[in-house]
Every structure is written in structure tokens, then in C-alpha cells.
Design a protein around this motif. Structure first.
Motif, PDB file in Angstrom:
ATOM      1  N   VAL A  13       0.766  -1.291   0.110  1.00 60.32           N
ATOM      2  CA  VAL A  13       0.072   0.145   0.003  1.00 60.32           C
ATOM      3  C   VAL A  13       0.885   1.238   0.010  1.00 60.32           C
ATOM      4  CG1 VAL A  13      -1.646   1.330   1.345  1.00 60.32           C
ATOM      5  CG2 VAL A  13      -1.823  -1.285   1.340  1.00 60.32           C
ATOM      6  N   GLY A  14       0.783   1.952  -1.091  1.00 61.63           N
ATOM      7  CA  GLY A  14       1.793   3.160  -1.173  1.00 61.63           C
ATOM      8  C   GLY A  14       0.804   4.494  -0.811  1.00 61.63           C
ATOM      9  N   THR A  15       1.675   5.470  -0.963  1.00 56.87           N
ATOM     10  CA  THR A  15       0.771   7.088  -0.899  1.00 56.87           C
ATOM     11  C   THR A  15      -0.534   7.276  -1.705  1.00 56.87           C
ATOM     12  OG1 THR A  15       2.849   7.889  -0.115  1.00 56.87           O
ATOM     13  CG2 THR A  15       1.365   9.382  -0.478  1.00 56.87           C
ATOM     14  N   PHE A  16      -0.192   6.799  -3.007  1.00 54.04           N
ATOM     15  CA  PHE A  16      -1.081   7.074  -4.073  1.00 54.04           C
ATOM     16  C   PHE A  16      -1.931   5.797  -4.621  1.00 54.04           C
ATOM     17  CE2 PHE A  16       1.092  11.130  -3.739  1.00 54.04           C
ATOM     18  CZ  PHE A  16       0.111  11.841  -3.636  1.00 54.04           C
TER      19      PHE A  16
ATOM     20  N   PRO B 219      -5.651   2.771  -7.330  1.00 53.54           N
ATOM     21  CA  PRO B 219      -5.406   3.987  -6.934  1.00 53.54           C
ATOM     22  C   PRO B 219      -6.248   4.415  -5.685  1.00 53.54           C
ATOM     23  CG  PRO B 219      -6.687   4.465  -8.923  1.00 53.54           C
ATOM     24  CD  PRO B 219      -6.820   2.936  -8.707  1.00 53.54           C
ATOM     25  N   HIS B 220      -5.718   5.649  -4.712  1.00 63.21           N
ATOM     26  CA  HIS B 220      -6.499   5.871  -3.910  1.00 63.21           C
ATOM     27  C   HIS B 220      -5.858   7.384  -3.684  1.00 63.21           C
ATOM     28  CE1 HIS B 220      -3.308   3.362  -1.819  1.00 63.21           C
ATOM     29  NE2 HIS B 220      -2.746   4.569  -1.286  1.00 63.21           N
ATOM     30  N   GLN B 221      -6.540   8.239  -2.855  1.00 62.94           N
ATOM     31  CA  GLN B 221      -6.085   9.684  -2.633  1.00 62.94           C
ATOM     32  C   GLN B 221      -5.376   9.888  -0.874  1.00 62.94           C
ATOM     33  OE1 GLN B 221      -9.433  12.015  -3.293  1.00 62.94           O
ATOM     34  NE2 GLN B 221      -8.783  12.537  -5.352  1.00 62.94           N
ATOM     35  N   MET B 222      -4.233  10.715  -1.071  1.00 60.33           N
ATOM     36  CA  MET B 222      -4.186  11.252  -0.011  1.00 60.33           C
ATOM     37  C   MET B 222      -4.816  12.276   0.486  1.00 60.33           C
ATOM     38  SD  MET B 222      -0.033  12.542   1.157  1.00 60.33           S
ATOM     39  CE  MET B 222      -0.366  14.131   0.487  1.00 60.33           C
ATOM     40  N   LEU B 223      -5.429  12.237   1.753  1.00 57.44           N
ATOM     41  CA  LEU B 223      -6.143  13.519   2.423  1.00 57.44           C
ATOM     42  C   LEU B 223      -5.277  14.252   3.133  1.00 57.44           C
ATOM     43  CD1 LEU B 223      -9.001  11.210   3.701  1.00 57.44           C
ATOM     44  CD2 LEU B 223      -8.982  11.989   1.449  1.00 57.44           C
ATOM     45  N   VAL B 224      -5.638  15.716   2.740  1.00 58.59           N
ATOM     46  CA  VAL B 224      -4.786  16.551   3.359  1.00 58.59           C
ATOM     47  C   VAL B 224      -5.773  17.748   4.045  1.00 58.59           C
ATOM     48  CG1 VAL B 224      -3.030  18.801   3.267  1.00 58.59           C
ATOM     49  CG2 VAL B 224      -3.144  16.618   1.616  1.00 58.59           C
TER      50      VAL B 224
ATOM     51  N   GLU C 127      -9.995   1.482   6.484  1.00 57.58           N
ATOM     52  CA  GLU C 127     -10.717   0.520   5.656  1.00 57.58           C
ATOM     53  C   GLU C 127     -10.887   0.661   4.304  1.00 57.58           C
ATOM     54  OE1 GLU C 127     -13.453  -2.733   6.195  1.00 57.58           O
ATOM     55  OE2 GLU C 127     -12.424  -1.640   7.744  1.00 57.58           O
ATOM     56  N   GLU C 128     -10.689   1.874   3.737  1.00 56.55           N
ATOM     57  CA  GLU C 128     -11.086   1.929   2.287  1.00 56.55           C
ATOM     58  C   GLU C 128      -9.584   1.934   1.485  1.00 56.55           C
ATOM     59  OE1 GLU C 128     -12.157   3.940   4.485  1.00 56.55           O
ATOM     60  OE2 GLU C 128     -14.299   4.254   4.260  1.00 56.55           O
ATOM     61  N   ASP C 129      -8.786   2.695   2.002  1.00 51.20           N
ATOM     62  CA  ASP C 129      -7.615   2.907   1.225  1.00 51.20           C
ATOM     63  C   ASP C 129      -6.522   1.606   1.416  1.00 51.20           C
ATOM     64  OD1 ASP C 129      -8.580   5.109   0.310  1.00 51.20           O
ATOM     65  OD2 ASP C 129      -7.676   6.120   2.045  1.00 51.20           O
ATOM     66  N   TRP C 130      -6.442   1.003   2.595  1.00 51.92           N
ATOM     67  CA  TRP C 130      -5.525  -0.005   2.892  1.00 51.92           C
ATOM     68  C   TRP C 130      -6.219  -1.425   2.784  1.00 51.92           C
ATOM     69  CZ3 TRP C 130      -3.559   2.384   8.149  1.00 51.92           C
ATOM     70  CH2 TRP C 130      -2.890   3.622   7.910  1.00 51.92           C
ATOM     71  N   TRP C 131      -7.091  -1.696   3.813  1.00 50.52           N
ATOM     72  CA  TRP C 131      -7.845  -2.908   3.646  1.00 50.52           C
ATOM     73  C   TRP C 131      -8.585  -3.260   2.255  1.00 50.52           C
ATOM     74  CZ3 TRP C 131      -6.975  -7.763   4.449  1.00 50.52           C
ATOM     75  CH2 TRP C 131      -7.877  -8.656   4.466  1.00 50.52           C
ATOM     76  N   GLY C 132      -9.523  -2.268   1.889  1.00 55.21           N
ATOM     77  CA  GLY C 132     -10.223  -2.129   0.692  1.00 55.21           C
ATOM     78  C   GLY C 132      -9.444  -2.371  -0.544  1.00 55.21           C
TER      79      GLY C 132
ATOM     80  N   ALA D 136      10.824  14.885   1.918  1.00 57.78           N
ATOM     81  CA  ALA D 136       9.317  14.866   2.073  1.00 57.78           C
ATOM     82  C   ALA D 136       8.465  14.663   0.810  1.00 57.78           C
ATOM     83  CB  ALA D 136       9.017  16.025   2.819  1.00 57.78           C
ATOM     84  N   THR D 137       8.830  15.424  -0.202  1.00 59.58           N
ATOM     85  CA  THR D 137       8.285  15.240  -1.541  1.00 59.58           C
ATOM     86  C   THR D 137       9.333  15.003  -2.902  1.00 59.58           C
ATOM     87  OG1 THR D 137       8.569  17.771  -1.814  1.00 59.58           O
ATOM     88  CG2 THR D 137       6.556  16.813  -0.893  1.00 59.58           C
ATOM     89  N   SER D 138       8.621  14.276  -3.502  1.00 60.44           N
ATOM     90  CA  SER D 138       9.211  14.045  -5.014  1.00 60.44           C
ATOM     91  C   SER D 138       8.006  13.652  -6.011  1.00 60.44           C
ATOM     92  CB  SER D 138      10.324  12.870  -4.835  1.00 60.44           C
ATOM     93  OG  SER D 138       9.756  11.549  -4.286  1.00 60.44           O
ATOM     94  N   GLY D 139       7.688  12.324  -6.032  1.00 65.44           N
ATOM     95  CA  GLY D 139       6.678  12.173  -6.815  1.00 65.44           C
ATOM     96  C   GLY D 139       5.308  12.950  -6.329  1.00 65.44           C
ATOM     97  N   THR D 140       5.084  13.204  -5.156  1.00 60.77           N
ATOM     98  CA  THR D 140       4.128  14.063  -4.924  1.00 60.77           C
ATOM     99  C   THR D 140       4.200  15.337  -5.555  1.00 60.77           C
ATOM    100  OG1 THR D 140       4.173  12.835  -2.809  1.00 60.77           O
ATOM    101  CG2 THR D 140       2.873  15.018  -2.865  1.00 60.77           C
ATOM    102  N   LEU D 141       5.262  15.894  -5.565  1.00 65.83           N
ATOM    103  CA  LEU D 141       5.325  17.215  -6.299  1.00 65.83           C
ATOM    104  C   LEU D 141       5.235  16.915  -7.793  1.00 65.83           C
ATOM    105  CD1 LEU D 141       6.536  19.909  -5.422  1.00 65.83           C
ATOM    106  CD2 LEU D 141       8.674  19.399  -5.657  1.00 65.83           C
ATOM    107  N   THR D 142       5.401  16.094  -8.350  1.00 66.89           N
ATOM    108  CA  THR D 142       5.160  15.988  -9.764  1.00 66.89           C
ATOM    109  C   THR D 142       3.554  15.940 -10.149  1.00 66.89           C
ATOM    110  OG1 THR D 142       5.472  13.518 -10.138  1.00 66.89           O
ATOM    111  CG2 THR D 142       7.317  15.039 -10.299  1.00 66.89           C
ATOM    112  N   HIS D 143       3.115  14.995  -9.241  1.00 64.68           N
ATOM    113  CA  HIS D 143       1.545  14.990  -9.317  1.00 64.68           C
ATOM    114  C   HIS D 143       0.987  16.591  -9.109  1.00 64.68           C
ATOM    115  CE1 HIS D 143       0.369  10.790  -9.461  1.00 64.68           C
ATOM    116  NE2 HIS D 143       1.616  10.695  -8.650  1.00 64.68           N
ATOM    117  N   TRP D 144       1.533  17.271  -8.187  1.00 67.91           N
ATOM    118  CA  TRP D 144       1.012  18.473  -7.789  1.00 67.91           C
ATOM    119  C   TRP D 144       1.061  19.348  -9.047  1.00 67.91           C
ATOM    120  CZ3 TRP D 144       4.207  22.877  -7.922  1.00 67.91           C
ATOM    121  CH2 TRP D 144       3.583  24.255  -7.551  1.00 67.91           C
TER     122      TRP D 144
END
Length: 499
Positions: A9-12, A32-37, A48-53, A299-307
Motif C-alpha cells: 500500500v503506497g501513498t497514492f 489508486p487512492h487519494q492522500m487526504l490533506v 478501511e477503504e484505502d488499506w484493507w479495501g 518529504a516530496t518527490s513524486g508527490t511534487l510531480t503530481h502537484w
């Protein structure tokens, strides 16, 4: 034929893989799933949804598409983002969203309080780590202070991997590598929890039981079998954090071996001959008895390219946007026409450990285009990575081999810039699927079907990125500016937080 199931299970997104006895990939699945901020400095997932689901989805899909009998799965290995913090009740039901790893900086005040009380040197001596946003102990203290009703209801406080293993087997366990992130509640010299440094955070019996990664945690329960399609009684290993499983997947096994993971964040693991104690790096026992690991990460790399894609390339097709942006970046010369980026868009982890650090695009003028900006973003991440490499060299742990893995290895502009700026080569294995493949390999190890060295046969070397000496001098000048920008603006970055 035996098969091994690995799910990470990764960040995204969540990735799953089924592998046969020779290391061949039989089936894969992603979701895919989302990181909530919910507010600045926070980062969460829905367990429940992002990890086990996600685990249920990818497992069911792989079993259906491969038509492998569930009883042929010899063992299951899991990994997930970490270290995370999730309080659960006695049934293992989550009491809130999972608080993510070092990119979640909500416990800054607790880090400060505990560090002042214990002392930074005492923390390093006893725990092997200074307290940072990567530490779970301060986040548990944050829970106690700011969500007292949920804290009071907590039967256990788990990590993401511990939660998955519990849903599969009913056991509350954690591997030693992950447990070391529970500072100041875990002492690596003792390989055990302790409240010696802080008695007021949480009762130690509310933490999952430590064990080694390849120990069998338990077996798939009837409930888990009904949900996933797996066979009742299938062995489930203790598992680990995603970065450690990823390191295993590319052959990190001996002192001097380093894994450079290009993911949502840059994460680095180096196996060292002894414990490294330096406040700029993290320490943990490695996955097997008697081995040591020194870790670091941006702290950010792929997250930054997504942004960047979401904000500046909305007209592009989401499936191919990063490819298009990379093509544009390739048209920009090394150095991006004089742009320097500080990639501190979520604060920064190693080596500066500053949750108040801010992102910066320096040197803009009216000639710059989107491709220049995207190239500068990738080069900024590469500069941050080189800052970490230099830190390892300063503590006497210059890596002998760097194994690169993750989606970023497919981005030649990014990977080549990392070698060009650092002057270091990077080895890329044939299979770069990452942690889920490492999970399957660890599962095979757990039941005695492979040993660590067998990864060479499972996953041979495919390519090597080597430094381009023609651009070394240009990058050296830009890197010098990169290193000067943060100290010159650090006070202003902190002031911004108070405005």
C-alpha cells in the motif's frame, strides 16, 4: 507449483503481485487512492477503504485473472507506507483516519516538548534517532492531547502494515525495523519497547508485538478468506514498511548496498556494518537479526510531480500527462535555463528535518516555459537527493552500490539528473515493480523456499545510469546555489507560518 502473494500500500496506490518459484510475475493489479490533506501539514488515509479495501480488490483481481487456486499460494507478504499511526479498538476497527509518515507534521509541538525533556543526544544514544516528523511516539502524544476520547478508546496503536496483518491473521504484530520508528518508545539495543525515556505517552501493551519481518505472524482467518478469496490457513508474514521491501526487491543485502526509491517521496536505505548515530539520518535494525540500516528521505518527490501536473497541466490527459511533461522537460537544457527549485513543499525530512521549510522556484524570468519549470522541479529533487548522499559520505558511509527503483526510474530526465548532479551511478534491476515484489520474495524466504542471495536470479540487472561529465560543472554551480538558498531564507520560511 508454489506461488507467493505480495501486496504493498503506497501513498497514492496499492500494488499487488503473484510470483512463481522462479521469481516470474504471474499476475499484477493496482488500485489508486487519494492522500487526504484536511489542513496544511496533515496527511491521512482511510484505513478501511484505502488499506484493507485496496488489499481485497487487488487480491481478488489477481486470483481471478491468473486462475491460480488460492491453496497454491504458499505465503503472503505485505508492506505499506510507514511509519504511520492508527488507533484501533479491541476488534481492530479504526478509530480515525491513519496519520501518515514524515509528510504529516502535525506533531511538531510534541516533538519539541519531548526533545527538550529527553535531550537530543539522549534520544540518539538510546533510540538511534532524533525525534522528527517520521517518529510515531510524538504522534501518539498528539493523539492523547488533541483527541483524548479516541485515545481512551484505543486498544492498540498500529502502523499501516500492522493493520493489514491484523485484518488477515487477527494478530497485532510489527517488525523491528518499523518498531524502531516508535521513538522514544523503542530501544534498538534491547530490540524492545521501553518507557524509560517517556512514561506519559502510552502504555506499552497498547503497541503491537515486535517480531522479525520473515517470521510467520499467523494464518489467514475465515473472515479474511471470505473477503479476499484466499485460502484459510495460508501463512501471513510479519511484513515491513514499503521502502524496506523495495530494497529487498532490488538486491540490497550487504553493508554498502543502498536503495534509492523514486516514489511519492524519495526514500533511501543503506545497509551498514554497524549502527550509525547521526541526527540527520534515521537508524533501525534491519529486517534480519544482526544487521543495521541507515535511512533518509525527502518529504516530496513524486508527490511534487503530481502537484505540478494537477496545477499546470490540467488540459493534458491524466494517463499520459507526466510523459508529456517529461518530454517538454527533455527539451530544456540541463540546469533548466538557470532555475533552481527547493522541493520543500511539505517541509523537509532529511537531512534538514524542518517542517517549516518551504518550496521555492528561484531564478524565474519571462523566457521560462512549462518544460523548464518541470525540469527544474526534477533537478531540485535530484539536488535534495545529492544532499543526502553527501550526508552519508560525511558520516563515513559512502555507498558502494546504489540500486534505484520505483516509477521515477522510468523518467530518464529525473534519473539522469540525479546521477549527473551527484556524480554517482545507479543500478536498475529488470523488475522495478517495487515493494510488492519484495513482499513476495520475503514471503518465499519465510517459508524457506529462497535465501537473500536468490534475488540475483529473480531480478537481474537491466541498466545503469552513469554520470555525464559534460554537464558536471554546470550542475555544480547550480547545486551550490541550491545549498545556499535554504540557510538564507530559513528564518523567513518560519515567519511565514506565523502570518
Amino acid at each position: 507449483m508454489k506461488y507467493y502473494l505480495g501486496v504493498d500500500v503506497g501513498t497514492f496506490e496499492t500494488k499487488g503481485v503473484i510470483v512463481d518459484q522462479g521469481g516470474r510475475i504471474v499476475s499484477t493489479a493496482t488500485r489508486p487512492h487519494q492522500m487526504l490533506v484536511p489542513q496544511p501539514g496533515w496527511a491521512e488515509h482511510r484505513p478501511e477503504e484505502d488499506w484493507w479495501g485496496d488489499f481485497v480488490f487487488v487480491t481478488q483481481k489477481m486470483l481471478a485473472e491468473s486462475r491460480i487456486a488460492p491453496s497454491s499460494i504458499a505465503a503472503i507478504g505485505t508492506s505499506a507506507i510507514g511509519p504511520c499511526m492508527l488507533p484501533v479498538d479491541a476488534d481492530g476497527a479504526p478509530l480515525m483516519n491513519g496519520v501518515l509518515y514524515g509528510i504529516d507534521t502535525r506533531a511538531a509541538e510534541e516533538i519539541k516538548d519531548l526533545t527538550q525533556r529527553i535531550g537530543e543526544q539522549g534520544l540518539i544514544d538510546k533510540c538511534g534517532n532524533a525525534l522528527t516528523s517520521q517518529s510515531v511516539g510524538p504522534k501518539i502524544l498528539w493523539l492523547k492531547r488533541h483527541r483524548p476520547h479516541r485515545f481512551a478508546r484505543a486498544y492498540k496503536v498500529l502502523t499501516s502494515t500492522s493493520y493489514l496483518v491484523h485484518r488477515l491473521s487477527g494478530r497485532f504484530v510489527i517488525d523491528h525495523y518499523s518498531a524502531a520508528n516508535c521513538s522514544p518508545l523503542y530501544l534498538p539495543d534491547q530490540l524492545a519497547y521501553s518507557d524509560e525515556l517517556a512514561k506519559d505517552i502510552i502504555a506499552l501493551d497498547k503497541l503491537p508485538d515486535p517480531a522479525w519481518t520473515t517470521e510467520i505472524a499467523g494464518a489467514v482467518t475465515q473472515r479474511a478468506a471470505d473477503e479476499t478469496g484466499l485460502a484459510v490457513g495460508t501463512p501471513v508474514i510479519v511484513g515491513t514498511i514499503d521502502a524496506a521491501a523495495e530494497a529487498i526487491s532490488v538486491g540490497v543485502a550487504s553493508p554498502g548496498d543502498m536503495m534509492l526509491m523514486y516514489g511519492s517521496t524519495i526514500f533511501i536505505v543503506e545497509i551498514t556494518p554497524k549502527r550509525v548515530t547521526d541526527s540527520r539520518l534515521w537508524y533501525a535494525p534491519w529486517l534480519f537479526p544482526g544487521q543495521h540500516a541507515s535511512m533518509s528521505g525527502l518529504a516530496t518527490s513524486g508527490t511534487l510531480t503530481h502537484w505540478f501536473r494537477q496545477q499546470f497541466a490540467r488540459e493534458l490527459d491524466a494517463e499520459t500527462a507526466i510523459v508529456t511533461l517529461t518530454e517538454e522537460a527533455a527539451q530544456s537544457p540541463p540546469g533548466a535555463k538557470g532555475l533552481v527549485v527547493l522541493p520543500y513543499f511539505s517541509g523537509e525530512r532529511t537531512p534538514i528535518h524542518d517542517p517549516q521549510a518551504k518550496g521555492m522556484i528561484f531564478g524565474l524570468n519571462l523566457t521560462h516555459e512549462r518544460g523548464d519549470l518541470f525540469r527544474a522541479l526534477l533537478e531540485g529533487i535530484a539536488c535534495g537527493t545529492n544532499h543526502i548522499f553527501e550526508t552519508y559520505a560525511e558520516v563515513g558511509q559512502e555507498p558502494a552500490k546504489i540500486y534505484a527503483v520505483g516509477g521515477g526510474t522510468k523518467n530518464r530526465v529525473w534519473a539522469q539528473a540525479t546521477s549527473d548532479i551527484s556524480g554517482r551511478s545507479q543500478i536498475v534491476r529488470e523488475k522495478t515493480i517495487g515493494a510488492s515484489y519484495g513482499d513476495a520474495f520475503l514471503a518465499a524466504m519465510a517459508v524457506g523456499d529462497v535465501k537473500v542471495s536468490d534475488i540475483e536470479a529473480w531480478n537481474p540487472v537491466a541498466t545503469i545510469f552513469t554520470p555525464n561529465t559534460d554537464v558536471r560543472n554546470r550542475y555544480a554551480k547550480l547545486y551550490r546555489i541550491f545549498r545556499e538558498l535554504y540557510p538564507a531564507t530559513r528564518a523567513s520560511m518560519a515567519t511565514l507560518d506565523s502570518i
